[in-house]
Enzyme design. Sequence first.
Site, PDB file in Angstrom:
ATOM      1  N   GLU A   1      35.253 -80.129 -85.597  1.00 57.97           N
ATOM      2  CA  GLU A   1      35.278 -78.709 -85.961  1.00 57.97           C
ATOM      3  C   GLU A   1      36.691 -78.181 -86.165  1.00 57.97           C
ATOM      4  OE1 GLU A   1      32.756 -75.947 -83.790  1.00 57.97           O
ATOM      5  OE2 GLU A   1      31.595 -77.639 -83.035  1.00 57.97           O
TER       6      GLU A   1
ATOM      7  N   ASP B   1      31.457 -80.085 -81.631  1.00 62.59           N
ATOM      8  CA  ASP B   1      31.459 -79.783 -80.197  1.00 62.59           C
ATOM      9  C   ASP B   1      30.127 -80.143 -79.538  1.00 62.59           C
ATOM     10  OD1 ASP B   1      34.019 -78.911 -80.357  1.00 62.59           O
ATOM     11  OD2 ASP B   1      33.584 -76.782 -80.111  1.00 62.59           O
TER      12      ASP B   1
ATOM     13  N   TYR C   1      35.978 -80.197 -71.774  1.00 62.60           N
ATOM     14  CA  TYR C   1      35.281 -79.181 -72.562  1.00 62.60           C
ATOM     15  C   TYR C   1      35.150 -77.891 -71.765  1.00 62.60           C
ATOM     16  CZ  TYR C   1      31.958 -77.294 -75.937  1.00 62.60           C
ATOM     17  OH  TYR C   1      31.342 -76.518 -76.892  1.00 62.60           O
TER      18      TYR C   1
END
Length: 699
Positions: free
Chosen positions: A12, A86, A302
């Site tokens: 992304e 993601d 993350y």
Amino acid sequence: MVKKIMKLVIVESPSKAKTIQKYLGPEYKVVASGGHVCDLPKKSLGIDIKNNFKPEYTYTDKKKKDLLNQFKELSKKATEIYIATDPDREGEAIGWHIASYLDILDHENRISFDEISKKSVTKAIETPQNINMNLVNAQQARRVIDRLVGYKVSPILSRKIKSGLSGGRVQSAVLKMIVDKEQEIKDFKPEEYWQIFAFLTDNSKKTIKATYYGSIEKRIKIENEETAKRLEQECKNSTWSVFEVKKSETIQKPYAPFSTSTMQQDASIKLGMSSSASMRIAQQLYEGFDIEGLGHIALVTYIRTDSVRISPEFQQETKKFILEKYGNNYVPSKFNIYKNKSSSQDAHEAIRPIFLEITPDSIKDKVSNQQYRLYKLIYDRYLASQMSEARFNSINIDILAKSVSSEHLFKLSEKENIFDGHLIVYSNNNTDDVDNTGTSDLSNLKTGDVLLLNKVTKEQKFTQPPARYTEASLIKAMEDNRIGRPSTYATIISVLLNRKYMEKEKRILKPTQLGELVNQFMIEHFTDIVDINFTAKVEDRLDEIEQGLVWHDVLHSFYPKFIKDVDAASKTDKIHIEDEVSEQICEKCGANMVVKDGRFGKFLACPNYPQCKNIKSIIDPVGICPDCGGTILQKRTRTGKIFYGCSNYPKCQFATWNKPAPILCPKCNSPMTISDGKNSEIYVCTKGTCKHRIVSNNK
């Protein structure tokens, strides 16, 4: 025939692409989509309601279409294609759109990782999977519901109240929380109570301060001055002695590592960061950036997670690190395991550093101050979570004031830290970290010891209303009520502020008049949308879709009542909003000017518009100019950014981005500006060679 020359990886973020490219090397080509490539159209509903709520996706813009075509050309040359968006619902949906365009949906090409490290990325490439359509469908269901609410409710709010309003599913429930809290405060009736303190001399001639508790059997609340005076007099005529001494060793376990919500809360409380700022900086730490001496590297796992789980492998690595740096006493006998909330998806680990050897101090002078502060917060919280508990010696003492006609019990306590454990790294700086209520060492006191009374004092108190929300407490309330997801909290708060449904004053959030009107309208006409339990149930249904529930069924159960409410609300009368009348007189027509909201804040306007079009800025003096003695005014740039400048401009050129302090620097006589501290204002000298700081208690 096209020669296939490389392996294609699609992510992304461009920063993330750069980090992964570094790890994978030249045989891979890593490219970025820049987020969603397809979405519902901007200018129409984009949902075929009669056709099972089918979304009608379009390219978000021409650049995205061109980008997809570039991916198509690259894919023709690639031996392998990996979708590495993601690891969440949004990422899965983005990957689905890309894979659909490239016609590779039936391939095992989806890879994901919780941390952007060479080890994690390489492992993911070795175990590709199919796109998870349950995740995609959960995202589609959420997107369609929110589009229906936004496109059906927002126009009604704009017609009935004020143009430009919005009424989203989650934001409406959060707005109700804000307004309900304000109503609690308005309805609050303070109750009087009194406290009595005894100052006593112990056997070592030191003074201790004890607080009235009641009788030996129960706690007693002192409700009025008459009772307080009577108890005060009885205590003055009493003999004092130690009734009971309780000694114990207590422990304090470390806090769990950060989830998204707790990181935002702590960043707000400790660093003064807004939720949007903390998420933006955390994203940078996750995606990676250039650091002198390290190259392009990611620092944390993350950052969108509701889990506090840590992988056993990294726990083992952490244990070795703590042992080497702090010693065996700081290593717990077994790994600290933290329990997730029942609503947690547990799809990812907690937020933690990727490399323990990259300490915050080792990069302090190589990254921005905000990046350093947030990385240190994440790093320290994680490291402490894997360390031994802190230990305290606790002493609780009951003191008896006894006379012929009365007995009164007083209490005091003391807690002494005997082993810092995890507190050596991370403390919340709360009173439960160190609690020294007493004013002397209590360890020498024994049951039966006689004490001498120095004085008895009484203080009148009143119960306090509930506190307004801060960003930190609002995020906690959203999480506790299961409203939205942690990754959306910052966006929700930003929308409510940008729509002027609430305002922020020194970290305190309060509803505006507009926010209260919108909330009242939503309560009257869209009871489900603003209902906290309903919003939480929608999140539960989305979780069920992830487990295989047919996503259209959720829409079929939601839509019939919703559209009935929409039709009813459309037929209501327009609400008239009274303008706030100021004391400023319009010099063109003599009317009292009214306060209006504009793009860059409030301004004064003539109420006789359009016959009279006079407008004025609202001038708020904030201090005295240090250069010429003129008035410092809050001003805005053409883009709306606030700055502070002298009223004598252009003769006086003094201007600053930070609010000027009311004093000059006592060291060099230069202007000082105000920065927000946690519980105070901090005056900072503007002279680069001085930078003198003063903590003020004006906050």
